[in-house]
Enzyme design. Structure first.
Site, PDB file in Angstrom:
ATOM      1  N   CYS A 119       0.808  -1.226   0.000  1.00  0.00           N
ATOM      2  CA  CYS A 119       0.000   0.000   0.000  1.00  0.00           C
ATOM      3  C   CYS A 119       0.838   1.271   0.000  1.00  0.00           C
ATOM      4  O   CYS A 119       0.419   2.299  -0.538  1.00  0.00           O
ATOM      5  CB  CYS A 119      -0.947   0.004   1.192  1.00  0.00           C
ATOM      6  SG  CYS A 119      -0.193  -0.457   2.743  1.00  0.00           S
TER       7      CYS A 119
ATOM      8  N   HIS B   1      -2.544   6.353   4.142  1.00  0.00           N
ATOM      9  CA  HIS B   1      -1.109   6.617   4.158  1.00  0.00           C
ATOM     10  C   HIS B   1      -0.834   7.941   3.434  1.00  0.00           C
ATOM     11  O   HIS B   1      -1.483   8.248   2.422  1.00  0.00           O
ATOM     12  CB  HIS B   1      -0.346   5.518   3.412  1.00  0.00           C
ATOM     13  CG  HIS B   1      -0.259   4.209   4.156  1.00  0.00           C
ATOM     14  ND1 HIS B   1      -0.723   4.011   5.446  1.00  0.00           N
ATOM     15  CD2 HIS B   1       0.275   3.011   3.785  1.00  0.00           C
ATOM     16  CE1 HIS B   1      -0.476   2.773   5.821  1.00  0.00           C
ATOM     17  NE2 HIS B   1       0.114   2.130   4.833  1.00  0.00           N
TER      18      HIS B   1
HETATM   19  C1  2RA Z   1       1.917  -1.191   6.474  1.00  0.00           C
HETATM   20  N1  2RA Z   1       2.337  -1.293   4.131  1.00  0.00           N
HETATM   21  O1  2RA Z   1       1.406  -0.072   6.354  1.00  0.00           O
HETATM   22  C2  2RA Z   1       2.095  -2.060   5.311  1.00  0.00           C
HETATM   23  C3  2RA Z   1       0.925  -2.962   5.164  1.00  0.00           C
HETATM   24  N2  2RA Z   1       1.014  -3.780   4.009  1.00  0.00           N
HETATM   25  O2  2RA Z   1       2.277  -1.660   7.538  1.00  0.00           O
END
Ligand code: 2RA
Length: 353
Positions: A130, A260
């Protein structure tokens, strides 16, 4: 009457978002949707597009007649079961890290390299991590025009990236410090958490998340890098098809539930102005430009969560670096960052066959 889609991990955190996405589509190309999960969840009923479906247990026979099987399960489950699905004739679209860097497995972001779905010697296609995914639509569009040569990234990653236990932990920590005057003296947040019975060693994170930022995500790799930082490097190179792209990432966990964010410093072979970048990014169907700092407008996770597009703002020409843009990118890590991209790959397989 239409291809058969299977969802493995239908009852997990990403599986649940996946069902939400499938239910929200105007139309779907599938004749049948099959929900698969561990034996523990088998028998559960979930409504998909108005139909009550019963979750069936993971078994080789569960893949019989399946055209596309999406996997939203831990790495070791995918490593074992995606090849079984492929052997049974399905194309496996895997959201785990098990196959991403396998040279015989394409790593796909439909906006960037949709055509790669057709070159799948193992019958498996991988969905990127991600963190990488959040910036790929934007960087892919810029790369096509201006040729990306260097990428320096800092991430601000939500706790749901660490699964439901990460979300539960942040809520519990915030409840434990709410209304308390902590965060003023070294160690006082940790002490408040411990007083509330929240033991650090039981957390999915290596330090308190409440009132904090933690410069760590993933596992320890060579020379002090985290697995997450290496994924940003390796996956960006593979998706964009630039094997020698210079990449340096620092991945940081922040007290955000979902979405994110990334501060991106991207250098191009050709000159690119802020205006050109805005025009190009604004024209991408899966990107929303929110870039008016004079009016306090820039993307933030609190505004972006639950949405499908990538949000980009704070586009600036780097003052001391030629041909370099600074961008701030926000993307829902459970939607485009996981379930949505996986689902989009599944649709590309059957609609662009
Ligand atoms: C995280 N990218 O955010 C990782 C999850 N796949 O921990």
């Amino acid at each position: 009457n239409g291809p058969v889609l299977a969802l493995v991990g239908a009852t997990g955190a990403v599986g649940t978002v996946m069902i939400d996405i499938i239910n929200g589509r105007e139309s779907v190309p599938w004749g049948e949707i099959r929900l698969i999960a561990s034996a523990r969840s088998a028998g559960k009923k979930i409504t998909v597009r108005g139909e009550d479906l019963t979750v069936i247990a993971l078994s080789p026979e569960a893949f019989d007649g399946v055209d596309v099987a999406m996997f939203d399960v831990p790495d070791e489950v995918s490593a074992e079961w995606a090849p079984i699905a492929a052997e049974r004739g399905a194309v496996a679209v895997d959201n785990s890290g098990a196959f991403r860097m396998d040279p015989e497995v394409p790593l796909v972001v439909p906006e960037v390299n949709a055509e790669a779905v057709h070159n799948r010697p193992r019958g498996i296609i991988s969905n990127p991590n991600c963190t990488t995914l959040s910036m790929m639509a934007g960087l892919g569009a810029l790369h096509r025009e201006y040729q990306l040569t260097e990428l320096v990234v800092a991430s601000y990653q939500a706790v749901s990236g660490a699964g439901q236990s990460g979300v539960d932990r942040l809520y519990a920590e915030i409840a434990a410090v709410a209304g308390k005057a902590v965060g003023e003296k070294a160690g006082d947040v940790r002490a408040a958490l411990e007083a509330a019975g929240l033991v650090q060693s039981e957390s999915p994170f290596p330090a308190p998340m409440a009132f904090n930022v933690v410069p760590w995500a993933g596992s320890l790799k060579e020379d002090g890098w985290s697995s997450e930082e290496l994924k940003v490097r390796n996956e960006s190179r593979k998706i964009l098809g630039i094997p020698d792209l210079k990449v340096s990432a620092t991945c940081v966990r922040v007290p955000v539930v979902t979405t994110h964010s990334m501060a991106v410093h991207a250098t191009f072979a050709r000159e690119v102005t802020v205006e050109q970048a805005r025009k190009l990014l604004g024209a991408q169907p899966s990107i929303v430009l929110v870039d008016d700092p004079a009016n306090g407008e820039y993307p933030t996770p609190a505004e972006v969560v639950g949405g499908d597009p990538t949000y980009i703002g704070r586009i600036r020409q780097a003052l001391d670096f030629p041909n370099t843009l600074e961008l701030f990118v926000c993307g829902d890590n459970l939607r485009k960052g996981a379930a949505l991209n996986t689902y989009e790959i599944a649709e590309v397989i059957v609609t662009q066959a």
